[in-house]
Design a protein around this motif. Structure first.
Motif, PDB file in Angstrom:
ATOM      1  N   GLY A 207       0.800  -1.220   0.000  1.00  0.00           N
ATOM      2  CA  GLY A 207       0.000   0.000   0.000  1.00  0.00           C
ATOM      3  C   GLY A 207       0.835   1.273   0.000  1.00  0.00           C
ATOM      4  O   GLY A 207       0.642   2.142  -0.865  1.00  0.00           O
ATOM      5  N   PRO A 208       1.767   1.446   0.953  1.00  0.00           N
ATOM      6  CA  PRO A 208       2.601   2.656   0.928  1.00  0.00           C
ATOM      7  C   PRO A 208       3.422   2.788  -0.345  1.00  0.00           C
ATOM      8  O   PRO A 208       3.612   3.905  -0.845  1.00  0.00           O
ATOM      9  N   ILE A 209       3.883   1.677  -0.891  1.00  0.00           N
ATOM     10  CA  ILE A 209       4.650   1.726  -2.139  1.00  0.00           C
ATOM     11  C   ILE A 209       3.775   2.249  -3.272  1.00  0.00           C
ATOM     12  O   ILE A 209       4.208   3.089  -4.076  1.00  0.00           O
ATOM     13  N   ALA A 210       2.545   1.757  -3.339  1.00  0.00           N
ATOM     14  CA  ALA A 210       1.624   2.212  -4.387  1.00  0.00           C
ATOM     15  C   ALA A 210       1.356   3.711  -4.268  1.00  0.00           C
ATOM     16  O   ALA A 210       1.307   4.426  -5.275  1.00  0.00           O
ATOM     17  N   VAL A 211       1.193   4.197  -3.045  1.00  0.00           N
ATOM     18  CA  VAL A 211       0.933   5.625  -2.837  1.00  0.00           C
ATOM     19  C   VAL A 211       2.128   6.465  -3.281  1.00  0.00           C
ATOM     20  O   VAL A 211       1.977   7.482  -3.970  1.00  0.00           O
ATOM     21  N   VAL A 212       3.329   6.045  -2.907  1.00  0.00           N
ATOM     22  CA  VAL A 212       4.535   6.779  -3.297  1.00  0.00           C
ATOM     23  C   VAL A 212       4.650   6.855  -4.817  1.00  0.00           C
ATOM     24  O   VAL A 212       4.891   7.923  -5.393  1.00  0.00           O
ATOM     25  N   LEU A 213       4.465   5.726  -5.491  1.00  0.00           N
ATOM     26  CA  LEU A 213       4.590   5.699  -6.946  1.00  0.00           C
ATOM     27  C   LEU A 213       3.518   6.560  -7.614  1.00  0.00           C
ATOM     28  O   LEU A 213       3.784   7.246  -8.611  1.00  0.00           O
ATOM     29  N   ALA A 214       2.297   6.534  -7.062  1.00  0.00           N
ATOM     30  CA  ALA A 214       1.213   7.334  -7.648  1.00  0.00           C
ATOM     31  C   ALA A 214       1.490   8.827  -7.489  1.00  0.00           C
ATOM     32  O   ALA A 214       1.273   9.609  -8.426  1.00  0.00           O
ATOM     33  N   VAL A 215       1.963   9.237  -6.310  1.00  0.00           N
ATOM     34  CA  VAL A 215       2.247  10.658  -6.091  1.00  0.00           C
ATOM     35  C   VAL A 215       3.388  11.124  -6.993  1.00  0.00           C
ATOM     36  O   VAL A 215       3.325  12.203  -7.594  1.00  0.00           O
TER      37      VAL A 215
END
Length: 230
Positions: free
Chosen positions: A23-31
């Motif tokens: 989850g945190p990885i997905a958020v970082v990549l999306a931002v």
């Protein structure tokens, strides 16, 4: 490009379904993807709403599924699933330097990447810091997870994804050595890396490592290990 952007965002929003730690990885990549897109003149097709909506929907459905399947919104993980302690610090270090499963021991080329990381960040600041963040978001949650040994393959279960993220820097670093270093130094460095990798291949392919814990392996072969006792 518009369609590709949205397909990638949806894919990132679904990433936590593979494992909560994604989850945190997905958020970082999306931002990073969002702000990188806005840095391109004339290409600002993505709004915060279009970015956040897939994540919100995916998150709510995932919480509902976990509640249905496990009677717990976090799935099979409870409040005692992580631990910040001296043991977790040792496990964090072992993911890099453990004699049998450390990613720097199994893949010595990654050490070259570490040495050249500052230069890579100066050249590609956004990409460099994104790789560092994603790498740590793979390693740190695994280090504090109380399943210290991770089954029969500590590095295989916990280290491969983090090592793959580190590969672009290592490949760039090796390219810099081949281009900038004197020919003898470049040849010697590549030969050393290939030789070290070959020794590791022989060790892991022909040694009897089946169905024993890493602590038992360390006792049997008297090699360096930071893993806690089972």
């Amino acid at each position: 490009l518009f369609a590709i952007d949205h397909v990638v965002i949806v894919a990132l929003a679904l990433l936590p379904w593979l494992h909560l730690r994604f989850g945190p990885i997905a958020v970082v990549l999306a931002v990073v993807m969002y702000f990188s897109e806005w840095s391109i003149p004339g290409h600002r097709s993505m709004s915060w709403m279009k970015l956040c909506l897939p994540f919100v929907v995916s998150f709510i459905v995932l919480l509902g599924y976990n509640w249905y399947a496990f009677d717990n919104v976090t799935g099979p993980y409870g409040g005692n699933a992580v631990e910040f302690s001296r043991t977790s610090t040792r496990v964090f270090a072992s993911l890099y330097v453990d004699s049998f499963q450390g990613m720097f021991v199994q893949n010595p080329a990654l050490l070259i990447g570490v040495a050249f990381l500052p230069g890579f960040i100066r050249r590609e600041r956004v990409v460099g810091w994104t790789l560092v963040a994603v790498h740590l978001l793979f390693v740190v949650p695994n280090a504090v997870h109380v399943n210290w040994f991770g089954g029969a393959s500590f590095g295989g279960r916990f280290g491969v994804s983090a090592a793959i993220v580190a590969l672009p820097v290592a490949i760039w670093a090796i390219g810099q050595i081949l281009v900038r270093a004197p020919q003898r130094v470049a040849i010697a460095t590549i030969a050393l890396l290939i030789g070290w990798q070959g020794v590791n291949y022989v060790r892991y392919t022909f040694a009897d490592f089946k169905m024993v814990t890493l602590t038992q392996l360390g006792e049997r072969y008297q090699t360096f290990s930071l893993l806690p006792n089972s």
